[in-house]
Design a protein around this motif. Sequence first.
Motif, PDB file in Angstrom:
ATOM      1  N   TYR A   1       0.563   1.529 -19.295  1.00  0.00           N
ATOM      2  CA  TYR A   1       0.152   2.790 -18.668  1.00  0.00           C
ATOM      3  C   TYR A   1      -1.251   3.189 -19.126  1.00  0.00           C
ATOM      4  CZ  TYR A   1      -0.216   7.850 -18.088  1.00  0.00           C
ATOM      5  OH  TYR A   1      -0.666   9.116 -17.789  1.00  0.00           O
ATOM      6  N   LEU A   2      -1.511   3.090 -20.439  1.00  0.00           N
ATOM      7  CA  LEU A   2      -2.826   3.470 -20.954  1.00  0.00           C
ATOM      8  C   LEU A   2      -3.932   2.588 -20.381  1.00  0.00           C
ATOM      9  CD1 LEU A   2      -2.008   4.132 -24.727  1.00  0.00           C
ATOM     10  CD2 LEU A   2      -2.748   5.824 -23.027  1.00  0.00           C
ATOM     11  N   VAL A   3      -3.701   1.302 -20.316  1.00  0.00           N
ATOM     12  CA  VAL A   3      -4.708   0.383 -19.780  1.00  0.00           C
ATOM     13  C   VAL A   3      -4.982   0.692 -18.310  1.00  0.00           C
ATOM     14  CG1 VAL A   3      -5.187  -2.031 -19.223  1.00  0.00           C
ATOM     15  CG2 VAL A   3      -4.219  -1.441 -21.443  1.00  0.00           C
ATOM     16  N   ALA A   4      -3.930   0.960 -17.547  1.00  0.00           N
ATOM     17  CA  ALA A   4      -4.109   1.304 -16.132  1.00  0.00           C
ATOM     18  C   ALA A   4      -4.955   2.570 -15.988  1.00  0.00           C
ATOM     19  CB  ALA A   4      -2.748   1.484 -15.460  1.00  0.00           C
ATOM     20  N   LYS A   5      -4.664   3.587 -16.784  1.00  0.00           N
ATOM     21  CA  LYS A   5      -5.427   4.834 -16.725  1.00  0.00           C
ATOM     22  C   LYS A   5      -6.887   4.618 -17.103  1.00  0.00           C
ATOM     23  CE  LYS A   5      -4.024   8.717 -16.416  1.00  0.00           C
ATOM     24  NZ  LYS A   5      -3.944   9.683 -15.283  1.00  0.00           N
ATOM     25  N   MET A   6      -7.132   3.847 -18.164  1.00  0.00           N
ATOM     26  CA  MET A   6      -8.500   3.634 -18.612  1.00  0.00           C
ATOM     27  C   MET A   6      -9.297   2.780 -17.643  1.00  0.00           C
ATOM     28  SD  MET A   6      -8.439   3.434 -22.766  1.00  0.00           S
ATOM     29  CE  MET A   6      -7.015   2.380 -22.984  1.00  0.00           C
ATOM     30  N   MET A   7      -8.630   1.840 -16.971  1.00  0.00           N
ATOM     31  CA  MET A   7      -9.325   1.036 -15.965  1.00  0.00           C
ATOM     32  C   MET A   7      -9.767   1.895 -14.785  1.00  0.00           C
ATOM     33  SD  MET A   7      -7.330  -2.605 -15.731  1.00  0.00           S
ATOM     34  CE  MET A   7      -7.618  -3.901 -16.944  1.00  0.00           C
ATOM     35  N   LEU A   8      -8.917   2.827 -14.373  1.00  0.00           N
ATOM     36  CA  LEU A   8      -9.310   3.708 -13.281  1.00  0.00           C
ATOM     37  C   LEU A   8     -10.423   4.658 -13.722  1.00  0.00           C
ATOM     38  CD1 LEU A   8      -6.076   4.727 -11.331  1.00  0.00           C
ATOM     39  CD2 LEU A   8      -7.935   3.238 -10.598  1.00  0.00           C
ATOM     40  N   GLU A   9     -10.377   5.086 -14.970  1.00  0.00           N
ATOM     41  CA  GLU A   9     -11.419   5.967 -15.494  1.00  0.00           C
ATOM     42  C   GLU A   9     -12.757   5.249 -15.546  1.00  0.00           C
ATOM     43  OE1 GLU A   9     -12.746   7.589 -19.798  1.00  0.00           O
ATOM     44  OE2 GLU A   9     -10.615   7.793 -19.341  1.00  0.00           O
ATOM     45  N   ASP A  10     -12.731   3.987 -15.984  1.00  0.00           N
ATOM     46  CA  ASP A  10     -13.951   3.187 -16.101  1.00  0.00           C
ATOM     47  C   ASP A  10     -13.668   1.780 -15.580  1.00  0.00           C
ATOM     48  OD1 ASP A  10     -16.211   1.819 -16.742  1.00  0.00           O
ATOM     49  OD2 ASP A  10     -16.273   2.401 -18.844  1.00  0.00           O
ATOM     50  N   PRO A  11     -13.885   1.542 -14.292  1.00  0.00           N
ATOM     51  CA  PRO A  11     -13.536   0.230 -13.702  1.00  0.00           C
ATOM     52  C   PRO A  11     -14.264  -0.950 -14.308  1.00  0.00           C
ATOM     53  CG  PRO A  11     -13.823   1.879 -11.982  1.00  0.00           C
ATOM     54  CD  PRO A  11     -14.296   2.509 -13.252  1.00  0.00           C
ATOM     55  N   SER A  12     -15.352  -0.731 -15.056  1.00  0.00           N
ATOM     56  CA  SER A  12     -16.022  -1.876 -15.677  1.00  0.00           C
ATOM     57  C   SER A  12     -15.131  -2.563 -16.711  1.00  0.00           C
ATOM     58  CB  SER A  12     -17.341  -1.436 -16.331  1.00  0.00           C
ATOM     59  OG  SER A  12     -17.107  -0.632 -17.474  1.00  0.00           O
ATOM     60  N   HIS A  13     -14.098  -1.846 -17.203  1.00  0.00           N
ATOM     61  CA  HIS A  13     -13.163  -2.459 -18.145  1.00  0.00           C
ATOM     62  C   HIS A  13     -12.459  -3.674 -17.541  1.00  0.00           C
ATOM     63  CE1 HIS A  13     -13.624   0.421 -21.291  1.00  0.00           C
ATOM     64  NE2 HIS A  13     -13.035   1.420 -20.672  1.00  0.00           N
ATOM     65  N   VAL A  14     -12.359  -3.697 -16.219  1.00  0.00           N
ATOM     66  CA  VAL A  14     -11.621  -4.792 -15.586  1.00  0.00           C
ATOM     67  C   VAL A  14     -12.311  -6.133 -15.814  1.00  0.00           C
ATOM     68  CG1 VAL A  14     -12.666  -4.900 -13.267  1.00  0.00           C
ATOM     69  CG2 VAL A  14     -10.228  -5.237 -13.533  1.00  0.00           C
ATOM     70  N   GLY A  15     -13.592  -6.091 -16.200  1.00  0.00           N
ATOM     71  CA  GLY A  15     -14.316  -7.334 -16.489  1.00  0.00           C
ATOM     72  C   GLY A  15     -13.720  -8.138 -17.612  1.00  0.00           C
ATOM     73  N   MET A  16     -12.953  -7.491 -18.495  1.00  0.00           N
ATOM     74  CA  MET A  16     -12.296  -8.232 -19.584  1.00  0.00           C
ATOM     75  C   MET A  16     -11.291  -9.246 -19.063  1.00  0.00           C
ATOM     76  SD  MET A  16     -11.251  -5.453 -22.450  1.00  0.00           S
ATOM     77  CE  MET A  16     -12.157  -3.928 -22.640  1.00  0.00           C
ATOM     78  N   VAL A  17     -10.677  -8.933 -17.918  1.00  0.00           N
ATOM     79  CA  VAL A  17      -9.568  -9.755 -17.437  1.00  0.00           C
ATOM     80  C   VAL A  17      -9.809 -10.278 -16.029  1.00  0.00           C
ATOM     81  CG1 VAL A  17      -7.798  -8.753 -18.907  1.00  0.00           C
ATOM     82  CG2 VAL A  17      -8.356  -7.631 -16.751  1.00  0.00           C
ATOM     83  N   CYS A  18     -11.070 -10.288 -15.582  1.00  0.00           N
ATOM     84  CA  CYS A  18     -11.386 -10.768 -14.238  1.00  0.00           C
ATOM     85  C   CYS A  18     -12.357 -11.923 -14.291  1.00  0.00           C
ATOM     86  CB  CYS A  18     -12.000  -9.642 -13.397  1.00  0.00           C
ATOM     87  SG  CYS A  18     -10.786  -8.618 -12.583  1.00  0.00           S
ATOM     88  N   LEU A  19     -12.190 -12.853 -13.400  1.00  0.00           N
ATOM     89  CA  LEU A  19     -13.101 -13.973 -13.236  1.00  0.00           C
ATOM     90  C   LEU A  19     -13.485 -14.076 -11.766  1.00  0.00           C
ATOM     91  CD1 LEU A  19     -11.143 -16.526 -15.421  1.00  0.00           C
ATOM     92  CD2 LEU A  19     -13.320 -15.474 -16.039  1.00  0.00           C
ATOM     93  N   GLU A  20     -14.745 -14.375 -11.512  1.00  0.00           N
ATOM     94  CA  GLU A  20     -15.215 -14.475 -10.137  1.00  0.00           C
ATOM     95  C   GLU A  20     -14.764 -15.778  -9.507  1.00  0.00           C
ATOM     96  OE1 GLU A  20     -19.418 -13.868  -7.695  1.00  0.00           O
ATOM     97  OE2 GLU A  20     -19.401 -14.808  -9.663  1.00  0.00           O
ATOM     98  N   GLU A  21     -14.633 -15.774  -8.199  1.00  0.00           N
ATOM     99  CA  GLU A  21     -14.225 -16.975  -7.474  1.00  0.00           C
ATOM    100  C   GLU A  21     -15.246 -18.085  -7.642  1.00  0.00           C
ATOM    101  OE1 GLU A  21     -13.122 -18.416  -2.913  1.00  0.00           O
ATOM    102  OE2 GLU A  21     -14.597 -16.830  -3.265  1.00  0.00           O
ATOM    103  N   ASP A  22     -14.766 -19.301  -7.833  1.00  0.00           N
ATOM    104  CA  ASP A  22     -15.618 -20.479  -7.807  1.00  0.00           C
ATOM    105  C   ASP A  22     -15.492 -21.099  -6.424  1.00  0.00           C
ATOM    106  OD1 ASP A  22     -16.677 -23.110  -8.025  1.00  0.00           O
ATOM    107  OD2 ASP A  22     -16.537 -22.940 -10.200  1.00  0.00           O
ATOM    108  N   LYS A  23     -16.530 -20.955  -5.646  1.00  0.00           N
ATOM    109  CA  LYS A  23     -16.451 -21.367  -4.237  1.00  0.00           C
ATOM    110  C   LYS A  23     -16.280 -22.860  -4.066  1.00  0.00           C
ATOM    111  CE  LYS A  23     -19.018 -17.381  -2.509  1.00  0.00           C
ATOM    112  NZ  LYS A  23     -18.929 -16.655  -3.780  1.00  0.00           N
TER     113      LYS A  23
END
Length: 572
Positions: A536-558
């Motif tokens: 719950y806390l992680v979900a709230k903080m990601m919405l507060e600051d979406p740049s946090h999602v960079g910790m767990v996101c990887l861009e598509e390799d075309k």
Amino acid sequence: MSTFNLSVDVVNQNGNVKNVDSLSTLDDIDDIDFAKLLEKPRPLNIDRLRSLDERSLHELTGSPQLRNADNASRAPDHADYVISPSVGRRSGFNTPRSQPGFESHPMVGEAWDALRRSMVYFRGQPVGTIAAVDNSEEKLNYDQVFVRDFVPSALAFLMNGEPDIVKNFLLKTLRLQSWEKKIDRFQLGEGVMPASFKVFHDPVRNHETLIADFGESAIGRVAPVDSGFWWIILLRAYTKSTGDSSLADMPECQKGIRLILSLCLSEGFDTFPTLLCADGCCMIDRRMGVYGYPIEIQALFFMALRCALLLLKHDGEGKEMVEQIVKRLHALSYHMRSYFWLDLKQLNDIYRYKTEEYSHTAVNKFNVIPDSLPEWVFDFMPPHGGFFIGNVSPARMDFRWFALGNCIAILSSLATPEQSTAIMDLIESRWEELVGEMPLKVCYPAIESHEWRIVTGCDPKNTRWSYHNGGSWPVLLWLLTAACIKTGRPQIARRAIEVAEARLHKDHWPEYYDGKVGRYVGKQSRKNQTWSIAGYLVAKMMLEDPSHVGMVCLEEDKQMKPVMRRSNSWTC
């Protein structure tokens, strides 16, 4: 539309800064760039930030780092495509900034208090969080630190500018990996990470030691395949959040990554690039018919491979491992995107499959009998939408929806942008079935009656719509939120969080909920479950600051995008 613009000031290709003046609330957002939710005046030209996250595997294969050992050096792997939160930045309850629409809910402060009560110390240093602070029943192993359970807690601490506990956890579990692992006289692979550990205090000697469980104490005695993958993913998240690559660069960490992946990349008899696993080896840690090639393990495997590319040094032993990873990723992405993906067109193709096809020209490669298609899947599949099914193996397709595997597929870019959008469309179209009154169904639908007896071995905890058999797990809220933000659909996440806030704290943070729409607290659910709190806390903080999602996101390799074509056995 880009889903990775992380600033209100957007730099175009000419270098000019364009300011987005109007901010829509999440209630009004419909497929809008989540960057517009941010206040940060930091311009970001994504096209100019070329890091290993963005470099295609095709480029990587032909890079001088891999071709010439004399020039081997660390790739510029820590200036990734998403802005990392500032080191030391605190996010959450009583923090400096809260976006309009993100007012601190009273639950947030209570959640932080509960999370801190779950912290475990070893010789004066925080090393993790126990699974649940529930004194009402026998603890079993809920008083231990689980690798998979700690991940949302770790992300919460990283987002809150408290990386020390995460660093200590990574180092302690790495130390445990080096232990000799035997179960009934059989020695496990050197790279196996523990499922959990606990701190044992000897009052006589006044001495503390760590006791690890590699599966020898687990229900069913199954080794945790996912622990190693989560460890690699968390190491990358730590490096991404702090900007400190010294931990990942340690020889011990480099060796730990190689040992984990050596278990998965070894050659054998399998003709598929996916990873063969037993039931109970992941979050679904009871017999639930996920043996074979479960989507959760394949998605985590894919993400761990991609994270390892960012973390491994490209010299010596690391160079050889990187080359193996590159080859496996190409094969794995093609296999998963082609054969695990299901949408209305694919469903219709399977419905019309020919069987007993032979040779390399066969289209029904797994000899799936169309009559084995379950009736529910025809009603469940919306006109627009799709998902990665639970399992694909010879003469057997498990068409169930599994939340964790599909969310990780989005975050790791195992799913193409089109497939990611389709997964979000499915969740919106089937909101009542997948979210209902408590996010989020761990799998859908439940198995019942005679099938339940055969598949689960009459497991009384996994009766229909309970626990792993169609139960609702609040911890999945953080994965859903991260996937929503990455796909530019944060309004879905906010809606789910509001559903959870109506009951989660009042029900004392249960581990899971029962019932077709998640209406009842799970019959054997532990209260004050730590990963429900942290999710719950992680979900709230990601919405507060979406740049946090960079910790767990990887861009598509075309370069890994397969050519999708109509089945040769499909007839007009």
